[in-house]
Motif scaffolding. Structure first.
Motif, PDB file in Angstrom:
ATOM      1  N   LEU A 281      48.941 -23.114 -45.060  1.00  0.00           N
ATOM      2  CA  LEU A 281      47.627 -22.858 -45.637  1.00  0.00           C
ATOM      3  C   LEU A 281      47.560 -23.466 -47.034  1.00  0.00           C
TER       4      LEU A 281
ATOM      5  N   TYR B  35      39.170 -13.731 -41.245  1.00  0.00           N
ATOM      6  CA  TYR B  35      40.350 -14.075 -42.034  1.00  0.00           C
ATOM      7  C   TYR B  35      40.271 -13.352 -43.378  1.00  0.00           C
TER       8      TYR B  35
ATOM      9  N   MET C  38      35.059 -18.861 -38.916  1.00  0.00           N
ATOM     10  CA  MET C  38      35.556 -17.502 -39.082  1.00  0.00           C
ATOM     11  C   MET C  38      34.751 -16.779 -40.160  1.00  0.00           C
TER      12      MET C  38
ATOM     13  N   PHE D 166      44.582 -23.788 -39.366  1.00  0.00           N
ATOM     14  CA  PHE D 166      43.603 -23.081 -38.533  1.00  0.00           C
ATOM     15  C   PHE D 166      43.310 -23.850 -37.246  1.00  0.00           C
TER      16      PHE D 166
ATOM     17  N   THR E 251      36.616 -14.198 -35.108  1.00  0.00           N
ATOM     18  CA  THR E 251      37.794 -13.943 -35.933  1.00  0.00           C
ATOM     19  C   THR E 251      37.417 -13.752 -37.401  1.00  0.00           C
TER      20      THR E 251
ATOM     21  N   ALA F 293      38.985 -21.168 -43.736  1.00  0.00           N
ATOM     22  CA  ALA F 293      38.749 -20.335 -42.556  1.00  0.00           C
ATOM     23  C   ALA F 293      37.265 -20.305 -42.200  1.00  0.00           C
ATOM     24  N   ARG F 294      36.418 -20.172 -43.219  1.00  0.00           N
ATOM     25  CA  ARG F 294      34.978 -20.156 -42.960  1.00  0.00           C
ATOM     26  C   ARG F 294      34.497 -21.483 -42.384  1.00  0.00           C
TER      27      ARG F 294
ATOM     28  N   GLY G 228      35.152 -14.953 -43.483  1.00  0.00           N
ATOM     29  CA  GLY G 228      36.174 -14.897 -44.513  1.00  0.00           C
ATOM     30  C   GLY G 228      35.966 -13.737 -45.468  1.00  0.00           C
TER      31      GLY G 228
ATOM     32  N   TYR H  86      37.373 -18.813 -32.906  1.00  0.00           N
ATOM     33  CA  TYR H  86      37.002 -18.809 -34.329  1.00  0.00           C
ATOM     34  C   TYR H  86      35.823 -17.889 -34.637  1.00  0.00           C
TER      35      TYR H  86
ATOM     36  N   ASP I 141      42.026 -20.729 -49.028  1.00  0.00           N
ATOM     37  CA  ASP I 141      42.305 -20.302 -47.654  1.00  0.00           C
ATOM     38  C   ASP I 141      41.051 -19.735 -46.992  1.00  0.00           C
TER      39      ASP I 141
END
Length: 488
Positions: free
Chosen positions: A143, A171, A187, A149, A169, A182-183, A189, A166, A178
């Motif tokens: 990361l 994160y 995801m 990811f 999910t 993730a976004r 975040g 995704y 990070d």
């Protein structure tokens, strides 16, 4: 921040969850030097598995002019000093318990294979809170690189052959890079800048918002008063209590004493206004619709209301001819009463004015007593009262157009709930405002206060967590019904 319902997978940064750095941590070498080692490209290569531990410390020795053994000893000292983050571990257990068998929790760990083996061997670290752990050495990348990811759905550590999706999910991590990465994969975040805020957000993501909302209402039954935007001003008044009763249908939640004839906004003396506050048509109309007294009583009051009209046919606010106040929402709510009893045709001037009011967007800054979204909600509530063809011909399409214009606009919790409910009543799925409404649920299950109306002269805002919560619950349920109808 957008929230939705239905997340199944939660990925937590191990560095913030299972272990944390003690505030009094000591180090055999300069802490800044060690920090420089741990953020160096060499250390990143070690955590990604591209070089061995021996190679890593040899390269760090050349780079930072310290013996490999000293650097190794310093890192061993720090890794032994890392402690469990009890608050986050307890929260993870709570989240899993809130959604048994549904919420899967994973760890994400920038860690080398030897260090991971060491951390797994520590008896003070509870690894059972994770269904699996994604490590940088296993994925071959660390990361916040997007590749970390990108490789999650293909990871072999996820039990049962299930795959990370995704969009389902969440994160959770302390590093903004990070969370942003993730976004970028779709995801949700959560940035751990403040533990209390993160805990509230995660509880909202996992818990059933309707169930938690009802728990708040029942825990505060009989105490769901209105509050003002002035310190220490709380008002147990009739109008807000009637609104809560109408929204929930639960008489046990409210504190009400039905009057012999007229309803007054206040229960007893006026607060921060005239102590002998006049009875009003607005609260009376709401009380008659909500409490459903004998029809003879209702029609007698309706007949009297027809004597309190302006020359344009608009109902006055008060049963006091010395206070000829007008407010369009009062007209809407009196119309609601009349259409409920099949007498809406007796107020043609009021209906015409509401149409012009809506057509020309006169509601944009609210009215004398009400805020914008409350105005539109009450018009939608009027339309749901009756299947009168003329009423719907005059207002329905226009209201649908007007409320759609406001989707996504800034608003407090009650404004968002009003928009979702009004849209749903018109067959419009307002997902945007719902995603903004869900995060405003607080840890006790109730929603943040939203402003419903205001004092006409002072402009003091009046709101209610109880009514905001009741309307948020209604918004969720109404939108769910619309989704189900469309899917079928």
């Amino acid at each position: 921040m957008f929230l939705k319902r239905g997340y199944t997978d939660f990925i937590f940064d191990i560095s913030d969850v299972l272990v944390s750095w003690p505030s009094d941590l000591t180090c055999p070498i300069d802490r800044k030097l060690l920090r420089s080692c741990l953020v160096s490209r060499t250390w990143y290569r070690y955590e990604s598995g591209s070089i061995s531990k021996e190679e890593c410390f040899q390269l760090l020795s050349k780079q930072f002019s310290h013996e490999p053994a000293i650097l190794d000893k310093a890192w061993a000292h720090v890794s032994h000093a890392l402690r469990p983050n009890d608050e986050m571990i307890a929260l993870i257990k709570e989240l899993k318990a809130a959604a048994p068998g549904k919420a899967r929790v994973y760890g994400a760990f920038n860690v080398s294979a030897p260090d991971y083996e060491y951390f797994r061997s520590r008896t003070d670290l509870d690894w059972s809170i994770f269904d699996a752990v994604f490590t940088s050495h296993e994925l071959g990348i660390r990361l916040p690189n997007p590749g970390f990811f990108k490789r999650l759905p293909e990871s072999t550590v996820v039990p049962g052959g299930t795959k990370i999706v995704y969009g389902n999910t969440v994160y959770v991590g302390h590093d903004a890079d990070d969370v942003v990465t993730a976004r970028s994969f779709g995801m949700h975040g959560v940035l751990l800048a403040n533990f209390s805020d993160a805990r509230r957000e995660l509880r909202n993501l996992v818990g059933d918002p309707v169930k938690r909302g009802w728990e708040y209402l029942r825990a505060n039954a009989g105490k769901l008063a209105c509050d003002a935007d002035r310190p220490g001003v709380s008002i147990m008044e009739n109008f807000g209590q009637l609104l809560i009763l109408e929204a929930t249908g639960d008489r046990s939640l409210v504190s009400l004493t039905e009057p012999t004839r007229y309803w007054n906004y206040f229960q007893g003396k006026g607060i921060l206004t005239h102590e002998n506050f006049p009875d009003d048509l607005d609260t009376t109309a709401l009380g008659l619709v909500t409490m459903k007294p004998p029809k003879e009583h209702v029609h007698s009051l309706m007949d009297e209301m027809l004597t309190y009209l302006s020359e344009d046919g608009l109902p006055y606010t008060y049963f006091d001819r010395e206070m000829p106040r007008l407010d369009t929402v009062v007209a809407v709510n009196v119309l609601h009463l009349f259409y409920t009893h099949g007498r809406g045709h007796e107020l043609p001037g009021a209906l015409d004015f509401v149409h012009a009011f809506l057509k020309n967007r006169a509601y944009i800054d609210g009215t004398r007593y009400y805020f914008r979204e409350c105005v539109l909600y009450f018009i939608g509530r009027l339309l749901e009262t009756s299947d009168d063809a003329h009423l719907h011909e005059v207002l329905e399409d226009l209201l649908r157009e007007r409320v759609k214009e406001l989707i996504g606009a800034p608003g407090d919790a009650i404004a968002l709930a009003f928009r979702v409910v009004t849209c749903a009543s018109l067959g419009v799925k307002n997902e945007i405002d719902m995603r903004n409404l869900l995060p405003l649920q607080q840890e006790d299950g109730g929603w943040e206060i939203g402003w419903i109306y205001k004092y006409g002269i002072s402009g003091m805002k009046i709101g209610s967590r109880g009514y905001t919560t009741a309307m948020a619950i209604k918004a969720i349920e109404d939108l769910d019904k619309l989704r189900a109808k469309d899917s079928s």
